[in-house]
Every structure is written in C-alpha cells, then in structure tokens.
Design an enzyme around this catalytic site. Structure first.
Site, PDB file in Angstrom:
ATOM      1  N   ASP A   1       0.844  -1.193   0.000  1.00  0.00           N
ATOM      2  CA  ASP A   1       0.000   0.000   0.000  1.00  0.00           C
ATOM      3  C   ASP A   1       0.881   1.244   0.000  1.00  0.00           C
ATOM      4  O   ASP A   1       0.953   2.001   0.977  1.00  0.00           O
ATOM      5  CB  ASP A   1      -0.944  -0.026   1.200  1.00  0.00           C
ATOM      6  CG  ASP A   1      -1.937  -1.175   1.102  1.00  0.00           C
ATOM      7  OD1 ASP A   1      -2.312  -1.536  -0.028  1.00  0.00           O
ATOM      8  OD2 ASP A   1      -2.343  -1.709   2.151  1.00  0.00           O
TER       9      ASP A   1
ATOM     10  N   LEU B   1     -13.013  -5.696  -8.800  1.00  0.00           N
ATOM     11  CA  LEU B   1     -13.814  -5.373  -9.976  1.00  0.00           C
ATOM     12  C   LEU B   1     -15.303  -5.545  -9.691  1.00  0.00           C
ATOM     13  O   LEU B   1     -15.733  -6.580  -9.169  1.00  0.00           O
ATOM     14  CB  LEU B   1     -13.400  -6.275 -11.143  1.00  0.00           C
ATOM     15  CG  LEU B   1     -11.913  -6.221 -11.535  1.00  0.00           C
ATOM     16  CD1 LEU B   1     -11.628  -7.240 -12.629  1.00  0.00           C
ATOM     17  CD2 LEU B   1     -11.500  -4.819 -11.966  1.00  0.00           C
TER      18      LEU B   1
ATOM     19  N   THR C   1     -13.246  -5.750   5.794  1.00  0.00           N
ATOM     20  CA  THR C   1     -12.890  -5.860   7.210  1.00  0.00           C
ATOM     21  C   THR C   1     -13.025  -4.541   7.958  1.00  0.00           C
ATOM     22  O   THR C   1     -13.006  -4.519   9.184  1.00  0.00           O
ATOM     23  CB  THR C   1     -11.445  -6.375   7.368  1.00  0.00           C
ATOM     24  OG1 THR C   1     -10.571  -5.566   6.583  1.00  0.00           O
ATOM     25  CG2 THR C   1     -11.337  -7.818   6.914  1.00  0.00           C
TER      26      THR C   1
ATOM     27  N   GLN D   1      -9.148  -1.086  10.769  1.00  0.00           N
ATOM     28  CA  GLN D   1      -9.839  -2.363  10.665  1.00  0.00           C
ATOM     29  C   GLN D   1     -10.783  -2.549  11.853  1.00  0.00           C
ATOM     30  O   GLN D   1     -10.518  -2.078  12.955  1.00  0.00           O
ATOM     31  CB  GLN D   1      -8.825  -3.510  10.627  1.00  0.00           C
ATOM     32  CG  GLN D   1      -7.777  -3.383   9.532  1.00  0.00           C
ATOM     33  CD  GLN D   1      -8.317  -3.746   8.158  1.00  0.00           C
ATOM     34  OE1 GLN D   1      -9.512  -3.947   7.987  1.00  0.00           O
ATOM     35  NE2 GLN D   1      -7.451  -3.826   7.182  1.00  0.00           N
TER      36      GLN D   1
ATOM     37  N   ASN E   1     -20.024  -7.789 -18.717  1.00  0.00           N
ATOM     38  CA  ASN E   1     -19.122  -7.652 -19.861  1.00  0.00           C
ATOM     39  C   ASN E   1     -17.872  -6.849 -19.503  1.00  0.00           C
ATOM     40  O   ASN E   1     -16.755  -7.206 -19.885  1.00  0.00           O
ATOM     41  CB  ASN E   1     -19.855  -6.993 -21.028  1.00  0.00           C
ATOM     42  CG  ASN E   1     -18.985  -6.911 -22.269  1.00  0.00           C
ATOM     43  OD1 ASN E   1     -18.581  -7.928 -22.818  1.00  0.00           O
ATOM     44  ND2 ASN E   1     -18.694  -5.694 -22.699  1.00  0.00           N
ATOM     45  N   THR E   2     -18.060  -5.766 -18.751  1.00  0.00           N
ATOM     46  CA  THR E   2     -16.930  -4.927 -18.370  1.00  0.00           C
ATOM     47  C   THR E   2     -15.975  -5.670 -17.449  1.00  0.00           C
ATOM     48  O   THR E   2     -14.751  -5.621 -17.613  1.00  0.00           O
ATOM     49  CB  THR E   2     -17.435  -3.646 -17.684  1.00  0.00           C
ATOM     50  OG1 THR E   2     -18.236  -2.906 -18.607  1.00  0.00           O
ATOM     51  CG2 THR E   2     -16.282  -2.769 -17.215  1.00  0.00           C
TER      52      THR E   2
ATOM     53  N   GLY F   1      -0.342  -5.679   5.768  1.00  0.00           N
ATOM     54  CA  GLY F   1       0.261  -4.497   5.171  1.00  0.00           C
ATOM     55  C   GLY F   1       1.106  -3.718   6.141  1.00  0.00           C
ATOM     56  O   GLY F   1       2.286  -4.007   6.353  1.00  0.00           O
ATOM     57  N   ARG F   2       0.497  -2.712   6.763  1.00  0.00           N
ATOM     58  CA  ARG F   2       1.235  -1.768   7.593  1.00  0.00           C
ATOM     59  C   ARG F   2       2.065  -2.377   8.717  1.00  0.00           C
ATOM     60  O   ARG F   2       3.167  -1.886   8.990  1.00  0.00           O
ATOM     61  CB  ARG F   2       0.259  -0.717   8.146  1.00  0.00           C
ATOM     62  CG  ARG F   2      -0.192   0.282   7.092  1.00  0.00           C
ATOM     63  CD  ARG F   2      -1.368   1.131   7.544  1.00  0.00           C
ATOM     64  NE  ARG F   2      -2.617   0.370   7.557  1.00  0.00           N
ATOM     65  CZ  ARG F   2      -3.808   0.902   7.793  1.00  0.00           C
ATOM     66  NH1 ARG F   2      -3.910   2.198   8.075  1.00  0.00           N
ATOM     67  NH2 ARG F   2      -4.900   0.159   7.773  1.00  0.00           N
TER      68      ARG F   2
END
Length: 237
Positions: free
Chosen positions: A12, A64, A125, A196, A69-70, A216-217
C-alpha cells in the site's frame, strides 16, 4: 504449502521505487505481494510486470464490480498482465462472477498463460456490524451475508473469497477444504488495529482455516520489515 507462502504483503504505497524496494527486501520471507488501488492507480499495470520480473507472485486487488461484460474484459486484461490472483466483488452477482471466471479461463487457453486464482471480495474488514446494518442497509448478520456470497462465488466457478477472520470457520464449513480463503484484517499480537474493525492474529487466522493472510502496515511501516515478516510467519506456525 510452506507457511511463508501463505503470507501476502500488501504494497500500500504510491511509488514504484517503494514497491520495488519492499519486494526485493521481503521476497525471501513471504509468498506474494498485493498490488492495490493506490499503487495500481499511481503507477499503472507496468508495476505488475516490474514486480514479476523480480520473481514475485502478485495479487492484483482492484475489486472489480461492474456489468458482467466490463468485468469480464478487465479480468482478461489482468490475466494477460500476469496476475497470480485477481478479485471481483461478490455484490456484483453470480452472472458477473461467472463472466469473470469464464473470461480468465479463455484468456489462459488462448495465450497459454498460467491461470490466476479468481476470488470474490465479501464484506470489507473495515465494516462494523453497525455500519453493515445502519449505513449499508443489510438485514441480518455479517457472517450470514459473507457465507451466502461465498457459496454464490463457488457456484459461479470462482476459486475462493476474501473475507475477514471472523467468517473463516463458517466459510470453510460451507464451502469445503479446497475453497480458497484470503484473509485481511490481520494484526500481530499486540499490534495496532488502525482502521480495521474485524481482525485477528496470524496464528488464529491460520488455525481457523485461512488459506492466505494479507498483512500491510504491520510489516511495511515497521522499522524492520524483514523481522516483522519473520515474526508473523512464526505466529502463523
């Protein structure tokens, strides 16, 4: 699967230099790296190729969510870029998820590529029980919604889901031992929760049945990222 291979580090960050530095530093200690919206939108798809050249496995986390279709077309593009894991949002419905899975399979067949895992995001989360009901407007409990979406994703031909640690056991029971569960919201023992809401420790997530955990962090912002990653793998064991 080796324990370290089950740890995905979230990159990130907003620059390729930071992403490349962390990837080189952490590759011997983790299984994959997550490229999310900040990095992808800052740098573009070239970052996937760059990190793949370093030998990294890449989870492209763009969630997504659009008409079938996209999403199908976008899924094909991400497959061609070399994503090892990509995700759609379960809220898009079964037809959208089926379209993504079918598009990925066709791209793999047409170009002779390695097939990525295709997973569905369930309830983030960062969403609390109060926000789930009062702000988003869902009735019932978060766990019930997550399990329903997981079963829908499985029926649509997806490999698994992204879900909080609190729903791991229920998903595993509903969807079986081979269904992939990717779990963010992981905080090492004694670590800060940040934004979170539904979190757990690495060891608890693995014990509950998570396939992969995303951190991540607690790693990338640690003064010693390598030691932080090694500590998390130890907790997973």
């Amino acid at each position: 699967m080796n324990t370290r291979d089950r740890l995905i580090v979230a990159l990130d960050v907003d620059s390729p230099e930071k992403a490349i530095h962390l990837t080189k530093l952490l590759s011997p200690y983790v299984g994959a790296f997550k490229v999310g919206m900040e990095l992808f939108n800052s740098v573009g798809p070239e970052i996937i190729y760059t990190l793949k050249k370093l030998g990294a496995n890449i989870f492209v986390d763009l969630k997504l969510h659009d008409i079938p279709n996209t999403v199908a077309r976008a899924s094909r593009v991400l497959t061609s870029h070399g994503a090892d894991i990509l995700n759609v949002h379960a809220a898009g419905g079964k037809e959208m998820m089926q379209s993504a899975a079918q598009a990925v399979n066709k791209e793999v067949l047409d170009k002779g590529l390695t097939r990525p895992l295709v997973v569905a995001v369930t309830v983030l989360t960062s969403i609390s029980a109060r926000a789930f009901k009062e702000e988003i407007g869902f009735a019932g409990e978060i766990e019930d919604k997550v399990v329903n979406w997981a079963k829908l994703a499985q029926a649509a031909g997806l490999d698994g889901v992204v879900a909080s640690p609190q729903e791991i056991r229920a998903i595993r029971q509903a969807c079986g031992p081979e269904f992939v569960i990717i779990t963010p919201g992981i905080r090492p023992s004694g670590g800060a929760v940040h934004d979170q809401k539904r979190v757990t420790t690495p060891g608890e997530a693995i014990a509950a049945g998570a396939t992969y955990i995303v951190v991540g962090r607690p790693i990338t912002e640690n003064s010693d990222p390598v030691q932080a990653a090694r500590n998390i793998v130890s907790e997973m064991n």
